[in-house]
Design a protein around this motif. Structure first.
Motif, short mmCIF file in Angstrom:
data_model
loop_
_atom_site.label_atom_id
_atom_site.label_comp_id
_atom_site.label_asym_id
_atom_site.label_seq_id
_atom_site.Cartn_x
_atom_site.Cartn_y
_atom_site.Cartn_z
N GLU A 51 0.93 -0.89 0.01
CA GLU A 51 0.26 0.36 0.14
C GLU A 51 1.05 1.30 -0.20
N ARG A 52 1.85 1.16 0.51
CA ARG A 52 2.96 2.23 0.54
C ARG A 52 3.46 2.56 -0.39
N ALA A 53 4.07 2.16 -1.27
CA ALA A 53 4.69 1.62 -2.90
C ALA A 53 3.14 2.15 -3.56
N ASP A 54 2.41 2.09 -3.26
CA ASP A 54 0.82 1.96 -4.68
C ASP A 54 1.13 3.75 -3.93
N ARG A 55 0.92 4.01 -3.18
CA ARG A 55 0.65 5.03 -2.38
C ARG A 55 1.72 6.04 -2.70
N ARG A 56 3.25 5.88 -3.02
CA ARG A 56 4.22 6.70 -3.26
C ARG A 56 4.93 6.84 -4.42
N TRP A 57 4.57 5.44 -5.20
CA TRP A 57 4.29 5.97 -7.03
C TRP A 57 3.19 6.82 -7.20
N GLN A 58 1.76 6.23 -6.89
CA GLN A 58 0.72 7.78 -7.18
C GLN A 58 1.44 8.85 -7.34
N GLU A 59 2.14 9.51 -5.74
CA GLU A 59 2.96 10.64 -5.85
C GLU A 59 4.05 10.85 -6.84
N LEU A 60 4.42 10.25 -7.11
CA LEU A 60 5.56 10.02 -7.70
C LEU A 60 4.94 10.81 -8.73
N LEU A 61 4.17 9.95 -9.35
CA LEU A 61 3.88 10.00 -11.12
C LEU A 61 3.56 11.29 -10.90
N GLN A 62 2.75 12.08 -9.53
CA GLN A 62 2.45 13.42 -9.74
C GLN A 62 3.69 14.53 -9.89
N GLU A 63 4.16 14.12 -9.41
CA GLU A 63 5.71 15.42 -9.12
C GLU A 63 6.12 14.89 -10.69
N ILE A 64 6.45 13.60 -11.38
CA ILE A 64 7.42 13.73 -12.66
C ILE A 64 6.17 14.60 -14.01
N ARG A 65 5.02 14.36 -13.29
CA ARG A 65 3.93 15.45 -14.52
C ARG A 65 4.45 16.84 -15.04
#
Length: 188
Positions: free
Chosen positions: A42-56
Motif C-alpha cells: 500500500e505504501r509503494a502504491d501511494r508513493r508511486w502515485q505521488e511520484l507520478l504527480q511530481e513527474i508530470r
C-alpha cells in the motif's frame, strides 16, 4: 471450506486481512514506519502515485524547454553565434536531453517491472531517476539562462545574475524542503 480458518469459506478476504496485518505491524507492535498503518504494498502504491504527480510537472517543463532548445539550431541567429556560445548551447541541449531521459525513465521502469511484485524497489529506483532528472533540469535551466542572457546582453554581470537565479532555484527546490523536513518532522 478451509480447515485452517475454522471451516469458513475461503474467499480471499481473510487471507488479505492476514497479509495486511503482517505488513502493517512493526516488531514493536506499532503501526507502519510512517504511522499510516499501511502495508509495504500500500505504501509503494501511494508513493508511486505521488511520484507520478511530481513527474508530470517536471516532465512537462523539461519537454517544452528541450523542444525550444532543439529548434534554435535552425534559426539564422544560431549561425552567427561565437564558438563559445555554440558550445554552451550544445551542453544545454545535452543536459536537457539527459533530464528528459531521467524524468521519462520512471514510466519505462514501471512498464518493464509491472506485475513482477517489485513495486517497493521500483518506487525507490524511479524516485532516484526523478531526483537525477531534477538535478539535470537545474543544470539545463541554468545553462539555458546563461546562454540567453550572454547572447542578449553581452554584459559582464550575466554570471552574477545567473548565480542569483541558481541560488533561488536551490532555495526553492532544496533548501526550503530540507528546512521544512528537519523543522517539522518527528525524528523518523
Amino acid at each position: 471450506m478451509d480447515e485452517r480458518n475454522g471451516g469458513t469459506p475461503k474467499d480471499g478476504r481473510h487471507e488479505q486481512d492476514e497479509r495486511k496485518t503482517e505488513g502493517d505491524v512493526r516488531s514493536d507492535g506499532g503501526a507502519g514506519a510512517d504511522g499510516r498503518g499501511e502495508t509495504e504494498e500500500e505504501r509503494a502504491d501511494r508513493r508511486w502515485q505521488e511520484l507520478l504527480q511530481e513527474i508530470r510537472v517536471a516532465q512537462t517543463g523539461v519537454q517544452i524547454l528541450l523542444g525550444f532548445l532543439l529548434t534554435v539550431v535552425f534559426t539564422p541567429l544560431f549561425h552567427e553565434l561565437e564558438q563559445t556560445d555554440r558550445t554552451i548551447y550544445l551542453v544545454t541541449v545535452v543536459l536537457g536531453s539527459l533530464a528528459t531521459g531521467a524524468l521519462i525513465g520512471p514510466v519505462s521502469f514501471h512498464r518493464i517491472v509491472s506485475g513482477k511484485r517489485v513495486k517497493p524497489h521500483a518506487v525507490v529506483w524511479a524516485s532516484r531517476l526523478t531526483f537525477t532528472g531534477i538535478l539535470l533540469l537545474l543544470a539545463t535551466l541554468t545553462s539555458a539562462l546563461f546562454l540567453i542572457l550572454r547572447v542578449a546582453t553581452h554584459d559582464p554581470y550575466v554570471p552574477w545574475l545567473v548565480s542569483g537565479v541558481l541560488a533561488w532555484y536551490l532555495v526553492c527546490w532544496f533548501a526550503l524542503p530540507l528546512w521544512v523536513r528537519t523543522r517539522y518532522s518527528n525524528g523518523d
